[in-house]
Structure formats: structure tokens, C-alpha cells
Write a protein that holds these residues in place. Structure first.
Motif, short mmCIF file in Angstrom:
data_model
loop_
_atom_site.label_atom_id
_atom_site.label_comp_id
_atom_site.label_asym_id
_atom_site.label_seq_id
_atom_site.Cartn_x
_atom_site.Cartn_y
_atom_site.Cartn_z
N GLY A 194 0.81 -1.21 0.00
CA GLY A 194 0.00 0.00 0.00
C GLY A 194 0.84 1.26 0.00
O GLY A 194 2.05 1.23 -0.28
N ASP A 195 0.20 2.37 0.35
CA ASP A 195 0.88 3.67 0.31
C ASP A 195 2.08 3.74 1.24
O ASP A 195 3.00 4.52 1.00
CB ASP A 195 -0.11 4.78 0.67
CG ASP A 195 -1.09 5.08 -0.45
OD1 ASP A 195 -0.98 4.44 -1.51
OD2 ASP A 195 -1.96 5.96 -0.27
N HIS A 196 2.07 2.96 2.32
CA HIS A 196 3.17 3.02 3.29
C HIS A 196 4.23 1.96 3.02
O HIS A 196 5.07 1.71 3.89
CB HIS A 196 2.62 2.87 4.71
CG HIS A 196 1.99 4.12 5.24
ND1 HIS A 196 2.58 5.36 5.15
CD2 HIS A 196 0.79 4.33 5.86
CE1 HIS A 196 1.79 6.27 5.70
NE2 HIS A 196 0.71 5.67 6.13
N GLY A 197 4.21 1.36 1.83
CA GLY A 197 5.23 0.38 1.49
C GLY A 197 6.36 1.02 0.69
O GLY A 197 6.44 2.24 0.56
N PRO A 198 7.24 0.20 0.14
CA PRO A 198 7.17 -1.26 0.24
C PRO A 198 7.80 -1.83 1.51
O PRO A 198 7.47 -2.93 1.92
CB PRO A 198 7.94 -1.73 -0.99
CG PRO A 198 8.97 -0.64 -1.21
CD PRO A 198 8.27 0.65 -0.83
N THR A 199 8.71 -1.08 2.14
CA THR A 199 9.37 -1.60 3.33
C THR A 199 9.49 -0.49 4.37
O THR A 199 9.44 0.70 4.06
CB THR A 199 10.79 -2.13 3.01
OG1 THR A 199 11.60 -1.04 2.54
CG2 THR A 199 10.75 -3.23 1.96
N ASP A 200 9.66 -0.90 5.62
CA ASP A 200 9.99 0.02 6.71
C ASP A 200 11.36 -0.39 7.21
O ASP A 200 11.53 -1.50 7.75
CB ASP A 200 8.96 -0.06 7.83
CG ASP A 200 9.22 0.94 8.93
OD1 ASP A 200 10.19 0.73 9.70
OD2 ASP A 200 8.48 1.93 9.03
N ALA A 201 12.34 0.47 7.04
CA ALA A 201 13.74 0.12 7.32
C ALA A 201 13.95 -0.32 8.76
O ALA A 201 14.67 -1.29 9.03
CB ALA A 201 14.65 1.30 6.98
N THR A 202 13.34 0.40 9.71
CA THR A 202 13.54 0.06 11.12
C THR A 202 13.00 -1.33 11.42
O THR A 202 13.65 -2.14 12.09
CB THR A 202 12.86 1.10 12.02
OG1 THR A 202 13.40 2.39 11.74
CG2 THR A 202 13.08 0.76 13.50
N MET A 203 11.81 -1.61 10.92
CA MET A 203 11.22 -2.92 11.19
C MET A 203 11.99 -4.04 10.50
O MET A 203 12.23 -5.10 11.09
CB MET A 203 9.76 -2.93 10.73
CG MET A 203 8.86 -1.92 11.43
SD MET A 203 8.78 -2.17 13.22
CE MET A 203 9.84 -0.85 13.81
N VAL A 204 12.40 -3.79 9.26
CA VAL A 204 13.11 -4.82 8.50
C VAL A 204 14.50 -5.06 9.10
O VAL A 204 14.95 -6.21 9.22
CB VAL A 204 13.21 -4.43 7.02
CG1 VAL A 204 14.15 -5.36 6.27
CG2 VAL A 204 11.82 -4.46 6.38
N ASP A 205 15.18 -4.00 9.47
CA ASP A 205 16.57 -4.14 9.91
C ASP A 205 16.70 -4.51 11.39
O ASP A 205 17.62 -5.25 11.76
CB ASP A 205 17.33 -2.84 9.66
CG ASP A 205 17.45 -2.49 8.19
OD1 ASP A 205 17.28 -3.41 7.36
OD2 ASP A 205 17.71 -1.31 7.87
N GLN A 206 15.81 -4.00 12.23
CA GLN A 206 15.98 -4.18 13.68
C GLN A 206 15.04 -5.22 14.29
O GLN A 206 15.44 -5.98 15.17
CB GLN A 206 15.78 -2.84 14.39
CG GLN A 206 16.78 -1.77 13.99
CD GLN A 206 16.61 -0.48 14.78
OE1 GLN A 206 16.09 -0.48 15.89
NE2 GLN A 206 17.03 0.63 14.20
N VAL A 207 13.80 -5.23 13.86
CA VAL A 207 12.79 -6.07 14.51
C VAL A 207 12.65 -7.43 13.83
O VAL A 207 12.62 -8.47 14.49
CB VAL A 207 11.44 -5.34 14.56
CG1 VAL A 207 10.36 -6.24 15.15
CG2 VAL A 207 11.55 -4.06 15.37
N LEU A 208 12.55 -7.42 12.53
CA LEU A 208 12.27 -8.65 11.80
C LEU A 208 13.32 -9.74 12.02
O LEU A 208 12.95 -10.92 12.21
CB LEU A 208 12.10 -8.34 10.31
CG LEU A 208 11.38 -9.40 9.47
CD1 LEU A 208 10.04 -9.76 10.08
CD2 LEU A 208 11.20 -8.89 8.05
N PRO A 209 14.61 -9.42 12.02
CA PRO A 209 15.59 -10.51 12.25
C PRO A 209 15.38 -11.22 13.59
O PRO A 209 15.55 -12.44 13.67
CB PRO A 209 16.93 -9.77 12.21
CG PRO A 209 16.68 -8.57 11.35
CD PRO A 209 15.29 -8.15 11.68
#
Length: 306
Positions: A194-209
Motif C-alpha cells: 500500500g501507500d506506506h510500502g514497500p518496506t519500513d527500514a527500522t522494522m526490517v533491519d531491527q525487529v524482523l531478524p
């Protein structure tokens, strides 16, 4: 860690869905302050009420943006009544416990007002929000869920001890050995078409791992005003679910964002451009997620089993 023991029952549900286990609903991006948004929010509340009239909804999860545009200004702010208590006061949801999380709008102008929603929970039993991040072990006696709530805006803004929050997330997930399913909940989705994509750097880099390292089953978010289901195209061991259709103006699918996600090895299995919520039904070995619109009609569903 809070442990609530409740007994689930079998009920016949809307559109031939039968709840056979631990059932809850999740809604995000709902606390509007504009007339059209308030009308959308009440329509969703009506759908939630109709759904829970035939499903045994044990509780409600909020994925944040509880109060637009800038959160609340005290623990006694009238918006707790006008945007929450008096909206979700229908017969079949008026007594439901809400597990809360915060969105960027709840943090407002970075003056610490996010803490007022924690303080409000001290006087309102249905508003469960003991701290900016927390976890709940919930069982119905048969199935056990581990709900882990993260304050994504604090991480994105590097405030409220972000290092401490990430360390807590890591240790909490590492120690989660007694639950059938692990669900991590935060406002900003790591991936979105959606409009807030495609990625969120903080979530992808810090939380998701951290989430992936410890076998998280569902990443549950809001922020994008729609309902989405995204999965890895190879070894899909986690489901990314976005439930941001609580009332604020809808966001359409962005095809460019979807193409970026595809290039990252992700598939947008479903994108529902409507207001509504997501219902979940769990057993120890399987679960079903149902995307539900304002009229309590299922527009999409998927199931997972061990």
C-alpha cells in the motif's frame, strides 16, 4: 507476563465459518476525529458486533493509531470516550478486553503523550496496556498464544530506550517455549503493497531478524489503511498480516511497491481495499485468518497447519 484463562466454546459463525478454537479479532487505524472517518469507524464497530454475535470473540487486538491526529493530551482526555468507549459499546463487544499497541499518531508531537494511554489502562480494565511494550500468554485451556506487543514508533524515532526494547524482544521470544503460536504485534508493517510500502527500514533491519530467528508465526501490523496478507515465496514460515481498516481513509494498492516486494521474494497473496478487521481462530496445530468487512462478510481467508 499476564496469563488469562478462559474457556472457548463452539459456535456457528457468519458465512458458514465455525469457530473451533481460540478466537479473537484485530483492528487498527480507527480513532478518527473527522466526521466521515467517525462514520467509517462506527460501521466497522457494527461489523465487529455482528461478527462477535455468532463467534466467541475472546478479546480484541489494536494495531495502533488509536487517536488521530495527535494522540491524547491526558489520561482523562475525552477522546477515550468519544473515539473508543462510545464507539465500541455495542452488545457483543462492549465487554471485550482490548490488547493495545500504539501507532505514530498516538505519539503526537514527541512530548511523551504516548504514556497517557498507559496511564488510562490503570483506570479502565478493558484497556490493557501496562507499558509501551509488553507480552501476554493467553490460553483457553487447549491452545496457548504468545502475544508480543512492540512500540514501533519508539524504535523508529529512537526514543524510550530503543536498545532496551529490542533486548527485551529478543529475550522474550527466546524464552517463549510454552506457546503453540507466537504473534508479534506492532503498528508499522515491515512490508506493504500500500501507500506506506514497500518496506519500513527500522522494522526490517531491527525487529524482523529477531522475530524470524525465534520462529514467530504471525507479524500483525496496521498503518496501511487496508487489509493485506503477504508471505515469503520460498519457505513461508511466517505470515505478514496488515489490519489497518478501522475507519481512516483507505489506501490503494501501489503496483510499484508490490513489484519491489516480489523482487524481495515476497508475494502479496491478498490486498483488501475495504474497511474492516481480521479475525483469527486457533487450535494447537492450525489456525485460520479471516478478512472481514463492515457488513461482517468474509472477503478473504487463509489457513496454516503444523
Amino acid at each position: 507476563m499476564n496469563s488469562l484463562l478462559k474457556r472457548a466454546v463452539l459456535v456457528v459463525a457468519i458465512l458458514h465459518h465455525r469457530a473451533n478454537g481460540l478466537h479473537f479479532i484485530s483492528v487498527g487505524d480507527w480513532g478518527d476525529n473527522l466526521p466521515w472517518g467517525e462514520a467509517n469507524q462506527r460501521n466497522v464497530s457494527s461489523g465487529m458486533d455482528a461478527w462477535c454475535a455468532v463467534e466467541n470473540c475472546l478479546f480484541i487486538v489494536s494495531t495502533g493509531d488509536n487517536f488521530y491526529p495527535d494522540g491524547v493530551t491526558s489520561a482523562a482526555d475525552p477522546r477515550f470516550d468519544t473515539s473508543w468507549r462510545w464507539v465500541y459499546n455495542r452488545t457483543n463487544i462492549v465487554d471485550k478486553l482490548w490488547y493495545m499497541s500504539l501507532g505514530n499518531h498516538d505519539h503526537g508531537p514527541d512530548d511523551g503523550r504516548e504514556q497517557y494511554q498507559v496511564e488510562f489502562g490503570l483506570t479502565e480494565a478493558r484497556w490493557y496496556y501496562p507499558s509501551l511494550w509488553y507480552d501476554v500468554l493467553y490460553t483457553d485451556g487447549t491452545t496457548t498464544l504468545h502475544l508480543i506487543i512492540v512500540d514501533s514508533e519508539s524504535l523508529r524515532q529512537n526514543k524510550n530506550d530503543p536498545a532496551g526494547q529490542l533486548a527485551w524482544l529478543d529475550s522474550t521470544l527466546a524464552g517463549s517455549t510454552g506457546a503453540d503460536w507466537k504473534i508479534v504485534i506492532f503498528h508499522h508493517p515491515p512490508y506493504s503493497a500500500g501507500d506506506h510500502g514497500p518496506t519500513d527500514a527500522t522494522m526490517v533491519d531491527q525487529v524482523l531478524p529477531i522475530c524470524l530467528q525465534h520462529g514467530t508465526d504471525i507479524i500483525l501490523s496496521g498503518h496501511d489503511h487496508n487489509l493485506q496478507h503477504i508471505v515469503p515465496t520460498v519457505n513461508p514460515t511466517v505470515d505478514y498480516v496488515i489490519t489497518g481498516g478501522g475507519g481512516r481513509a483507505l489506501y490503494r494498492k501501489d503496483l510499484t511497491n508490490e513489484q519491489v516486494l516480489n523482487s524481495l521474494g515476497l508475494e502479496v497473496v491478498n490486498f483488501s481495499y475495504h474497511h474492516g478487521f481480521v479475525a483469527f481462530d486457533f487450535s494447537p496445530t492450525a489456525y485460520t485468518a479471516l478478512f472481514v468487512d463492515e457488513s461482517a462478510s468474509v472477503t478473504y481467508s487463509y489457513s496454516r497447519s503444523r
